[in-house]
Each structure stands twice: as structure tokens, then as C-alpha cells.
Design a protein around this motif. Structure first.
Motif, PDB file in Angstrom:
ATOM      1  N   ARG A  11      96.341  93.141 111.335  1.00 23.02           N
ATOM      2  CA  ARG A  11      95.628  91.987 111.886  1.00 23.02           C
ATOM      3  C   ARG A  11      96.591  90.806 111.986  1.00 23.02           C
ATOM      4  N   ASP A  12      96.875  90.403 113.213  1.00 27.94           N
ATOM      5  CA  ASP A  12      97.734  89.240 113.468  1.00 27.94           C
ATOM      6  C   ASP A  12      99.037  89.311 112.672  1.00 27.94           C
ATOM      7  N   LEU A  13      99.608  90.505 112.580  1.00 25.55           N
ATOM      8  CA  LEU A  13     100.808  90.710 111.774  1.00 25.55           C
ATOM      9  C   LEU A  13     101.995  89.999 112.426  1.00 25.55           C
ATOM     10  N   THR A  14     102.673  89.180 111.616  1.00 28.82           N
ATOM     11  CA  THR A  14     103.711  88.299 112.151  1.00 28.82           C
ATOM     12  C   THR A  14     104.877  88.210 111.179  1.00 28.82           C
ATOM     13  N   ILE A  15     106.094  88.147 111.730  1.00 26.90           N
ATOM     14  CA  ILE A  15     107.273  87.840 110.923  1.00 26.90           C
ATOM     15  C   ILE A  15     108.230  87.009 111.744  1.00 26.90           C
ATOM     16  N   ARG A  16     108.850  86.034 111.081  1.00 25.00           N
ATOM     17  CA  ARG A  16     109.844  85.159 111.705  1.00 25.00           C
ATOM     18  C   ARG A  16     111.180  85.327 110.998  1.00 25.00           C
ATOM     19  N   PHE A  17     112.246  85.276 111.758  1.00 22.21           N
ATOM     20  CA  PHE A  17     113.590  85.193 111.205  1.00 22.21           C
ATOM     21  C   PHE A  17     114.184  83.888 111.710  1.00 22.21           C
ATOM     22  N   GLY A  18     114.131  82.851 110.857  1.00 24.45           N
ATOM     23  CA  GLY A  18     114.512  81.527 111.324  1.00 24.45           C
ATOM     24  C   GLY A  18     113.530  81.064 112.388  1.00 24.45           C
ATOM     25  N   GLY A  19     114.038  80.705 113.531  1.00 27.35           N
ATOM     26  CA  GLY A  19     113.155  80.274 114.610  1.00 27.35           C
ATOM     27  C   GLY A  19     112.689  81.401 115.517  1.00 27.35           C
ATOM     28  N   HIS A  20     113.143  82.626 115.230  1.00 23.94           N
ATOM     29  CA  HIS A  20     112.812  83.763 116.094  1.00 23.94           C
ATOM     30  C   HIS A  20     111.592  84.503 115.552  1.00 23.94           C
ATOM     31  N   VAL A  21     110.568  84.661 116.378  1.00 26.82           N
ATOM     32  CA  VAL A  21     109.382  85.422 115.998  1.00 26.82           C
ATOM     33  C   VAL A  21     109.597  86.864 116.437  1.00 26.82           C
ATOM     34  N   ALA A  22     109.902  87.747 115.479  1.00 27.13           N
ATOM     35  CA  ALA A  22     110.244  89.131 115.806  1.00 27.13           C
ATOM     36  C   ALA A  22     109.014  89.985 116.064  1.00 27.13           C
ATOM     37  N   VAL A  23     107.931  89.709 115.346  1.00 27.90           N
ATOM     38  CA  VAL A  23     106.631  90.349 115.584  1.00 27.90           C
ATOM     39  C   VAL A  23     105.610  89.223 115.588  1.00 27.90           C
ATOM     40  N   ASN A  24     104.827  89.156 116.657  1.00 30.09           N
ATOM     41  CA  ASN A  24     103.986  87.976 116.880  1.00 30.09           C
ATOM     42  C   ASN A  24     102.509  88.344 116.971  1.00 30.09           C
ATOM     43  N   ALA A  25     101.817  88.205 115.832  1.00 29.93           N
ATOM     44  CA  ALA A  25     100.350  88.345 115.789  1.00 29.93           C
ATOM     45  C   ALA A  25      99.871  89.676 116.384  1.00 29.93           C
ATOM     46  N   VAL A  26     100.474  90.771 115.928  1.00 30.61           N
ATOM     47  CA  VAL A  26     100.094  92.086 116.449  1.00 30.61           C
ATOM     48  C   VAL A  26      98.891  92.625 115.678  1.00 30.61           C
ATOM     49  N   SER A  27      97.826  92.884 116.406  1.00 28.20           N
ATOM     50  CA  SER A  27      96.611  93.469 115.842  1.00 28.20           C
ATOM     51  C   SER A  27      96.392  94.838 116.471  1.00 28.20           C
ATOM     52  N   CYS A  28      96.217  95.849 115.626  1.00 28.45           N
ATOM     53  CA  CYS A  28      96.055  97.208 116.134  1.00 28.45           C
ATOM     54  C   CYS A  28      95.382  98.055 115.063  1.00 28.45           C
ATOM     55  N   ALA A  29      94.571  99.026 115.483  1.00 28.34           N
ATOM     56  CA  ALA A  29      93.907  99.950 114.563  1.00 28.34           C
ATOM     57  C   ALA A  29      94.333 101.371 114.906  1.00 28.34           C
ATOM     58  N   PHE A  30      94.600 102.162 113.875  1.00 30.67           N
ATOM     59  CA  PHE A  30      95.036 103.542 114.033  1.00 30.67           C
ATOM     60  C   PHE A  30      94.056 104.452 113.295  1.00 30.67           C
ATOM     61  N   ARG A  31      93.720 105.600 113.924  1.00 30.92           N
ATOM     62  CA  ARG A  31      92.667 106.453 113.390  1.00 30.92           C
ATOM     63  C   ARG A  31      93.157 107.857 113.052  1.00 30.92           C
ATOM     64  N   PRO A  32      92.466 108.508 112.106  1.00 27.59           N
ATOM     65  CA  PRO A  32      92.818 109.904 111.782  1.00 27.59           C
ATOM     66  C   PRO A  32      92.690 110.802 113.009  1.00 27.59           C
ATOM     67  N   GLY A  33      93.571 111.789 113.082  1.00 24.46           N
ATOM     68  CA  GLY A  33      93.548 112.724 114.197  1.00 24.46           C
ATOM     69  C   GLY A  33      94.198 112.201 115.451  1.00 24.46           C
ATOM     70  N   GLU A  34      94.838 111.040 115.371  1.00 27.11           N
ATOM     71  CA  GLU A  34      95.437 110.395 116.541  1.00 27.11           C
ATOM     72  C   GLU A  34      96.926 110.199 116.314  1.00 27.11           C
ATOM     73  N   THR A  35      97.709 110.514 117.328  1.00 26.86           N
ATOM     74  CA  THR A  35      99.145 110.256 117.290  1.00 26.86           C
ATOM     75  C   THR A  35      99.452 109.128 118.263  1.00 26.86           C
ATOM     76  N   THR A  36      99.950 108.035 117.717  1.00 24.35           N
ATOM     77  CA  THR A  36     100.278 106.859 118.517  1.00 24.35           C
ATOM     78  C   THR A  36     101.787 106.721 118.598  1.00 24.35           C
ATOM     79  N   VAL A  37     102.309 106.616 119.808  1.00 23.15           N
ATOM     80  CA  VAL A  37     103.732 106.385 119.999  1.00 23.15           C
ATOM     81  C   VAL A  37     103.935 104.921 120.383  1.00 23.15           C
TER      82      VAL A  37
END
Length: 255
Positions: free
Chosen positions: A9-35
Motif C-alpha cells: 500500500r503506497d510503498l515508497t522509498i527515497r534515496f536523497g532527492g530521488h524517489v525510486a519507488v513511488n506509492a506503489v499499491s498492488c495485491a498478489f493472490r495465491p495461484g497467480e504468477t505475476t511478472v
């Protein structure tokens, strides 16, 4: 619809002023392969590192089975069934192939990372390790030091170690990286075997389009740290936005 096994949920990380991952929300379910795909520098491996705990999140949450694990260590997440394989092999190089797998079986059984001599009498552990050895088609290399294995067999051993830990979520970061064309199918067959279990959730970071086609039930696309597409493979790869992002050939066709 099946309840998600893993959620960001809104997963975020910054390295200094650079936002490497910006508010990523995603759900993953059993029996599913996500690439997970995206150009170099899109944030794919960083997103994996946030999920598995190698990096602390600047903001947002990671939940497994409804439990928040955002602040847990990588080992604590592994104990809760989150299994991760890396781009580079992560083995005990001086131990034999069988000893590597047996240590993983010991950890899963709660026997701890005992010295090997204390586990010699545990025939049940050795038998279980042997089953994973056979599943990885490495039985003829059981007595070899892991360091002596060809690169392709080291990758197979790493998948076998992950299987021995019996996670319910498997994360593979470019599982065929550095492998020759004749080595890659053995690793992909192991992942396909995991994929057949409806109780398992599989996530892969991958560049090679033939691997994506072979394994993906779903594709998500990251670009500049943001989630820009999420859906069925044909739908995502036909998206004008995805085509624009990949203009220049970031996805690799195996010759």
C-alpha cells in the motif's frame, strides 16, 4: 475472489532527492504468477527489496495475509513464509549441494542453523532434503561443493533451497540471469512446478519476453518507480503506454 496473500500500500522509498519507488499499491493472490517488468532503473528490484525487507520503506505498508510486516527483518518475513531468490546466487559455497539443502530443511523444521554434525542423526531431515535435491535434478551432484557447480546448477540449487523453506510466497529476481540457453529451461521448469500449486503466490522480475510469456498470469509494469500498468499479459503488452515506455527495446527476446 481469493483474498490476497501479499499487499503493498503506497510503498515508497527515497534515496536523497530521488524517489525510486513511488506509492506503489498492488495485491498478489495465491495461484497467480505475476511478472514485474520495466526498463532498467524502473524500480523493480528496489520494489522487491522493500517487500522482502532488504530495504526499509520511507512510507507505505507491506502486508502478508492481512498482517503488517513493513518493519520486520528479512529473516522474520522469511519465517512467515516470504521466500526470496536474488539475481546473484546466495549459497554456502564450501558445503556440499546436499548440505546446503539440508540446512534449509533444518531451518524450516525449527531445528535452527545447527552445525551439521548435530543433524547427522536426523534421517527425516536428510530424506526431505534428498527429495528437494531430486526435484531440482541435482541428485548426481549431491556430494559436490556448491562452489564447484556450474552457474546454471547453482541457480537450480538456489531454487531448491527456496523450495525447501516451503514458503507460500516465492519471489524470483531475474532467475535466468547469466544462464545459457540450454541451462535456463531447467530453472524455468522448477518455477513452473511451483506455479502449479494453487496455494503458492509467485512474483518474478524479468526482462526476457519468452520467460514472461511462459510464466505470467499477470504483468505489472513499473516506470520511474511508479506502477503504470497492471493486467493480463496480452492486454498489458498491447497498451500504447507500455509500448511507449519500452520504445528502444527494454524487453529482451531470447535468440
Amino acid at each position: 475472489m481469493t483474498e490476497p496473500s501479499l499487499v503493498t500500500r503506497d510503498l515508497t522509498i527515497r534515496f536523497g532527492g530521488h524517489v525510486a519507488v513511488n506509492a506503489v499499491s498492488c495485491a498478489f493472490r495465491p495461484g497467480e504468477t505475476t511478472v514485474i517488468v520495466g526498463p532498467n532503473g524502473a524500480g523493480k528490484t528496489t520494489y522487491f527489496n522493500l517487500i522482502s525487507g532488504q530495504l526499509p520503506a520511507y512510507a507505505g505498508q507491506v502486508l502478508k495475509g492481512g498482517e503488517e510486516i513493513t518493519r520486520l527483518s528479512p529473516s522474520a518475513r522469511a519465517q512467515r513464509g516470504l521466500g526470496r531468490a536474488f539475481q546473484l546466487t546466495n549459497l554456502f559455497p564450501q558445503l556440499t549441494v546436499l548440505e546446503n539443502i539440508r540446512l534449509a530443511v533444518q531451518a524450516r523444521a525449527g531445528a535452527g542453523w545447527e552445525v551439521l554434525r548435530r543433524a547427522e542423526g536426523r534421517h527425516d531431515l536428510k530424506e526431505k532434503a534428498t527429495r528437494y535435491l531430486e526435484a531440482a535434478r541435482l541428485q548426481d551432484r549431491a556430494a559436490m561443493p556448491a562452489a564447484a557447480l556450474p552457474h546454471g546448477d547453482q541457480r537450480k540449487l538456489e531454487v531448491a533451497l527456496l523450495m525447501a523453506m516451503e514458503p507460500d510466497i516465492y519471489m524470483f529476481d531475474e532467475p535466468t540471469a547469466g544462464m545459457s540457453l540450454d541451462q535456463a529451461p531447467a530453472v524455468l521448469d522448477l518455477i513452473a512446478e511451483i506455479k502449479r500449486d494453487p496455494g503458492k503466490t509467485v512474483l518474478l522480475v524479468e526482462h526476457k519476453m519468452d520467460v514472461v510469456r511462459a510464466l505470467a498470469d499477470r504483468i505489472i509494469v513499473l516506470h520511474n518507480g511508479e506502477l503504470i500498468a497492471d493486467g493480463a499479459p496480452a492486454e498489458v503488452m498491447d497498451s500504447d503506454l507500455v509500448r511507449e515506455v519500452y520504445l528502444g527495446g527494454a524487453l529482451e527476446e531470447t535468440p
